[in-house]
Design an enzyme around this catalytic site. Structure first.
Site, PDB file in Angstrom:
ATOM      1  N   LYS A 196     -35.130   3.029 -39.529  1.00  0.00           N
ATOM      2  CA  LYS A 196     -34.202   1.914 -39.755  1.00  0.00           C
ATOM      3  C   LYS A 196     -32.832   2.504 -40.051  1.00  0.00           C
ATOM      4  O   LYS A 196     -32.660   3.251 -41.015  1.00  0.00           O
ATOM      5  CB  LYS A 196     -34.686   1.057 -40.928  1.00  0.00           C
ATOM      6  CG  LYS A 196     -33.701  -0.071 -41.251  1.00  0.00           C
ATOM      7  CD  LYS A 196     -34.282  -1.067 -42.219  1.00  0.00           C
ATOM      8  CE  LYS A 196     -33.271  -2.156 -42.544  1.00  0.00           C
ATOM      9  NZ  LYS A 196     -33.818  -3.141 -43.478  1.00  0.00           N
ATOM     10  N   ARG A 206     -27.638 -10.875 -43.347  1.00  0.00           N
ATOM     11  CA  ARG A 206     -27.264 -10.899 -44.769  1.00  0.00           C
ATOM     12  C   ARG A 206     -26.589 -12.232 -45.123  1.00  0.00           C
ATOM     13  O   ARG A 206     -26.691 -12.694 -46.259  1.00  0.00           O
ATOM     14  CB  ARG A 206     -26.391  -9.694 -45.100  1.00  0.00           C
ATOM     15  CG  ARG A 206     -27.187  -8.380 -44.972  1.00  0.00           C
ATOM     16  CD  ARG A 206     -26.342  -7.138 -45.144  1.00  0.00           C
ATOM     17  NE  ARG A 206     -27.122  -5.936 -44.849  1.00  0.00           N
ATOM     18  CZ  ARG A 206     -26.592  -4.722 -44.734  1.00  0.00           C
ATOM     19  NH1 ARG A 206     -25.289  -4.535 -44.898  1.00  0.00           N
ATOM     20  NH2 ARG A 206     -27.363  -3.688 -44.456  1.00  0.00           N
ATOM     21  N   LYS A 218     -25.657   0.965 -47.534  1.00  0.00           N
ATOM     22  CA  LYS A 218     -27.075   1.363 -47.610  1.00  0.00           C
ATOM     23  C   LYS A 218     -27.315   2.745 -47.014  1.00  0.00           C
ATOM     24  O   LYS A 218     -28.429   3.102 -46.667  1.00  0.00           O
ATOM     25  CB  LYS A 218     -27.937   0.290 -46.935  1.00  0.00           C
ATOM     26  CG  LYS A 218     -27.857  -1.084 -47.618  1.00  0.00           C
ATOM     27  CD  LYS A 218     -28.928  -2.057 -47.115  1.00  0.00           C
ATOM     28  CE  LYS A 218     -28.887  -3.375 -47.891  1.00  0.00           C
ATOM     29  NZ  LYS A 218     -29.978  -4.297 -47.494  1.00  0.00           N
ATOM     30  N   GLU A 234     -39.452  10.550 -39.504  1.00  0.00           N
ATOM     31  CA  GLU A 234     -39.809   9.364 -40.295  1.00  0.00           C
ATOM     32  C   GLU A 234     -41.051   8.674 -39.726  1.00  0.00           C
ATOM     33  O   GLU A 234     -41.956   8.277 -40.464  1.00  0.00           O
ATOM     34  CB  GLU A 234     -38.647   8.365 -40.311  1.00  0.00           C
ATOM     35  CG  GLU A 234     -37.455   8.780 -41.158  1.00  0.00           C
ATOM     36  CD  GLU A 234     -37.664   8.547 -42.651  1.00  0.00           C
ATOM     37  OE1 GLU A 234     -38.765   8.135 -43.053  1.00  0.00           O
ATOM     38  OE2 GLU A 234     -36.715   8.803 -43.423  1.00  0.00           O
ATOM     39  N   LYS A 249     -35.325   0.132 -35.636  1.00  0.00           N
ATOM     40  CA  LYS A 249     -34.432  -0.989 -35.898  1.00  0.00           C
ATOM     41  C   LYS A 249     -33.020  -0.478 -36.136  1.00  0.00           C
ATOM     42  O   LYS A 249     -32.865   0.479 -36.901  1.00  0.00           O
ATOM     43  CB  LYS A 249     -34.943  -1.720 -37.139  1.00  0.00           C
ATOM     44  CG  LYS A 249     -34.060  -2.839 -37.627  1.00  0.00           C
ATOM     45  CD  LYS A 249     -34.650  -3.401 -38.881  1.00  0.00           C
ATOM     46  CE  LYS A 249     -33.782  -4.546 -39.353  1.00  0.00           C
ATOM     47  NZ  LYS A 249     -34.249  -5.086 -40.599  1.00  0.00           N
ATOM     48  N   SER A 275     -30.247  -9.428 -35.988  1.00  0.00           N
ATOM     49  CA  SER A 275     -29.343 -10.576 -36.057  1.00  0.00           C
ATOM     50  C   SER A 275     -28.026 -10.350 -35.316  1.00  0.00           C
ATOM     51  O   SER A 275     -27.545 -11.244 -34.614  1.00  0.00           O
ATOM     52  CB  SER A 275     -29.067 -10.922 -37.524  1.00  0.00           C
ATOM     53  OG  SER A 275     -28.507  -9.822 -38.218  1.00  0.00           O
ATOM     54  N   TYR A 314     -35.141 -13.105 -32.589  1.00  0.00           N
ATOM     55  CA  TYR A 314     -34.758 -14.504 -32.820  1.00  0.00           C
ATOM     56  C   TYR A 314     -34.760 -15.298 -31.511  1.00  0.00           C
ATOM     57  O   TYR A 314     -34.555 -16.500 -31.515  1.00  0.00           O
ATOM     58  CB  TYR A 314     -33.375 -14.545 -33.490  1.00  0.00           C
ATOM     59  CG  TYR A 314     -33.341 -13.726 -34.760  1.00  0.00           C
ATOM     60  CD1 TYR A 314     -33.904 -14.211 -35.936  1.00  0.00           C
ATOM     61  CD2 TYR A 314     -32.803 -12.437 -34.775  1.00  0.00           C
ATOM     62  CE1 TYR A 314     -33.916 -13.444 -37.100  1.00  0.00           C
ATOM     63  CE2 TYR A 314     -32.807 -11.661 -35.930  1.00  0.00           C
ATOM     64  CZ  TYR A 314     -33.367 -12.175 -37.087  1.00  0.00           C
ATOM     65  OH  TYR A 314     -33.397 -11.413 -38.221  1.00  0.00           O
TER      66      TYR A 314
HETATM   67  C1  PBG Z   1     -33.756  -6.060 -45.649  1.00  0.00           C
HETATM   68  C2  PBG Z   1     -33.726  -6.332 -44.204  1.00  0.00           C
HETATM   69  C3  PBG Z   1     -32.589  -6.381 -43.377  1.00  0.00           C
HETATM   70  C4  PBG Z   1     -33.018  -6.810 -42.124  1.00  0.00           C
HETATM   71  C5  PBG Z   1     -34.404  -6.968 -42.184  1.00  0.00           C
HETATM   72  N1  PBG Z   1     -34.836  -6.656 -43.479  1.00  0.00           N
HETATM   73  C6  PBG Z   1     -31.152  -6.172 -43.696  1.00  0.00           C
HETATM   74  C7  PBG Z   1     -30.715  -4.957 -44.355  1.00  0.00           C
HETATM   75  O1  PBG Z   1     -31.406  -3.926 -44.374  1.00  0.00           O
HETATM   76  O2  PBG Z   1     -29.621  -5.008 -44.911  1.00  0.00           O
HETATM   77  C8  PBG Z   1     -32.118  -7.055 -40.952  1.00  0.00           C
HETATM   78  C9  PBG Z   1     -32.612  -7.980 -39.902  1.00  0.00           C
HETATM   79  C10 PBG Z   1     -31.568  -8.485 -38.980  1.00  0.00           C
HETATM   80  O3  PBG Z   1     -30.375  -8.110 -39.067  1.00  0.00           O
HETATM   81  O4  PBG Z   1     -31.910  -9.296 -38.125  1.00  0.00           O
HETATM   82  N2  PBG Z   1     -34.390  -4.993 -46.139  1.00  0.00           N
END
Ligand code: PBG
Length: 325
Positions: A196, A206, A218, A234, A249, A275, A314
Site C-alpha cells: 500500500k 478521506r 502517512k 511486503e 493499492k 477513490s 467503486y
Molecule cells: C485507511 C484506508 C484508506 C483507503 C482504504 N483504507 C485511506 C488511507 O490509507 O488514507 C483508501 C481507499 C480509497 O482511496 O479508495 N486505512
C-alpha cells in the site's frame, strides 16, 4: 504484397475478438467498498466521488441485496465514525456494539452468502486521522498492532468472513493470524493490504470518511511510490505470516507492481482501484473528455490483465451493467 503473418486476422470482427480475448471480466472479480454512516435513511453523495454514496445501515443492507442479485459476491466495509467517539487509542474500533460490528451482523443476516470483508486500521476512529496510535508525533508500531488484533477479533466475532488490514504496520498479519487462531476463528480470511503506497489518490476516500490525517502524512508507514522491491518483500512476508490474499493499492499507477507481486506469490492477488482513480474518470467524463463507460471497462480489464485476481472498485455496479449489455 505477400505476408506470412497477418495479425489483424484475429482482430477483424467482434466474434473473433471475443474468441481470443485473454482477459474476461466477471461480476465475481469485484469487491465493492461500502461507506456506512450512523442513523437511518441516510444517503449522502460523496462530493469528490460523484455517483457514490455513504449510506446508513438500512440502505446499506438494501444495497448489498442489490449487489448480490447482480452477481457480485463480496463487499468491503468502511464506517464513518462520529467525532465524539474518536480518540488516540481508536477504542471504538473494537466496540462490540459499534457501527462496524452492527453492520457486519445486519449484512450477514440479510445476505448470508455474501463475503463480508472489513477494513482494519484505526484512521476512522483516530482523533489524529492516522492508521495507528500516536506518541510524540510518531505512529507507534507495536501498540497499534495490539489495537488491530482487538479490532480484527471483534470483526470476526460479529461474523466477518475476512479482515483486511490496511494500516501497513509491521508484523500485524502474523499477530492477527495468531489471535484469530487463539480465539477459535479458524475460518476467517486475511486479505492483507501488502503493498500500500503513500498515495495522493486517497483524497476522495478521506472526504468520504472524514479521515484525513490531522498532522503530517502517512509516509512513515505507507510505501514510497518509488519502490518496487519493497512491494515484493511486503507481499512475501505477509504470505509467510498467514495472509490468504495480498493486495496492491492503488491499482492504476502500480500495474507493474501488481504483475510482479502476482509472479512472486502463490496466493490470489487483489488490487484496489481507489477513490482518486474513480474521481479522475468521473471528472474527465463530466467534462466530456472521455467516454465513461469505455473508460471503466478498459481500466478494470487492464487491472485484471496486470495480474489482479480480484479488484476492489467503486465501478463494480457500472461494470456489471456494461458486461451484461
Ligand atoms: C485507511 C484506508 C484508506 C483507503 C482504504 N483504507 C485511506 C488511507 O490509507 O488514507 C483508501 C481507499 C480509497 O482511496 O479508495 N486505512
Amino acid at each position: 504484397m505477400f505476408l506470412q503473418r497477418r495479425n489483424r486476422i484475429l482482430r477483424q470482427s467482434p466474434s473473433i475478438r471475443s474468441m481470443v480475448a485473454e482477459t474476461i471480466l466477471t461480476p465475481n472479480d469485484f469487491i465493492v467498498p461500502l461507506f456506512i454512516d450512523e442513523g437511518a435513511g441516510v444517503v449522502q453523495e460523496i462530493s469528490s466521488m460523484p455517483g457514490y454514496f455513504r449510506r446508513s445501515l438500512d440502505g446499506t443492507v438494501e444495497e448489498v441485496k442489490e449487489l448480490w442479485a447482480l452477481g457480485i459476491r463480496s463487499v468491503l466495509l468502511f464506517v464513518k465514525s462520529k467525532d465524539e467517539l474518536k480518540d488516540n487509542t481508536g477504542k471504538e474500533a473494537w466496540n462490540p456494539d459499534g457501527l462496524m460490528q452492527r453492520s457486519i451482523k445486519a449484512i450477514k443476516d440479510a445476505v448470508p452468502d455474501v463475503v463480508v470483508m472489513t477494513d482494519v486500521a484505526l484512521d476512522p476512529y483516530s482523533s489524529y486521522g492516522h492508521d495507528g496510535i500516536v506518541e510524540n508525533g510518531e505512529i507507534v508500531n507495536d501498540a497499534t498492532v495490539e489495537a488491530l488484533i482487538r479490532m480484527s477479533i471483534s470483526h470476526a466475532a460479529a461474523g466477518a468472513d475476512w479482515v483486511a488490514p490496511s494500516d501497513m504496520m509491521d508484523g500485524r498479519i502474523g499477530a492477527i493470524r495468531q489471535a484469530l487462531e487463539e480465539n477459535g476463528y479458524t475460518r476467517t480470511g486475511i486479505m492483507a493490504y501488502s503493498a500500500k503506497y503513500a498515495s495522493c489518490f486517497y483524497g476522495p476516500f478521506r472526504d468520504a470518511l472524514d479521515s484525513a490525517p490531522g498532522f503530517g502524512d502517512k509516509k512513515t508507514y505507507q510505501m514510497d511510490p518509488a519502490n518496487r522491491l519493497e512491494a515484493i518483500k511486503e507481499a512475501l512476508m505477509d504470505v509467510e505470516e498467514g495472509a490468504d490474499i495480498v493486495m496492491v493499492k492503488p491499482a492504476l499507477p502500480y500495474l507493474d507492481i501488481i504483475r510482479e507481486v502476482k509472479e512472486s506469490v502463490h496466493v490470489p492477488v487483489s488490487a484496489y482501484n481507489i477513490s482518486g482513480e474513480y474521481a479522475m474518470i468521473k471528472a474527465a467524463a463530466k467534462m466530456g473528455w472521455i467516454n465513461e463507460d469505455k473508460a471503466i471497462i478498459e481500466t478494470l480489464t487492464s487491472i485484471k490483465r496486470a495480474g489482479a485476481d480480484l479488484i476492489a472498485t467503486y465501478f463494480a455496479k457500472d461494470a456489471v451493467r456494461l458486461l451484461n449489455r
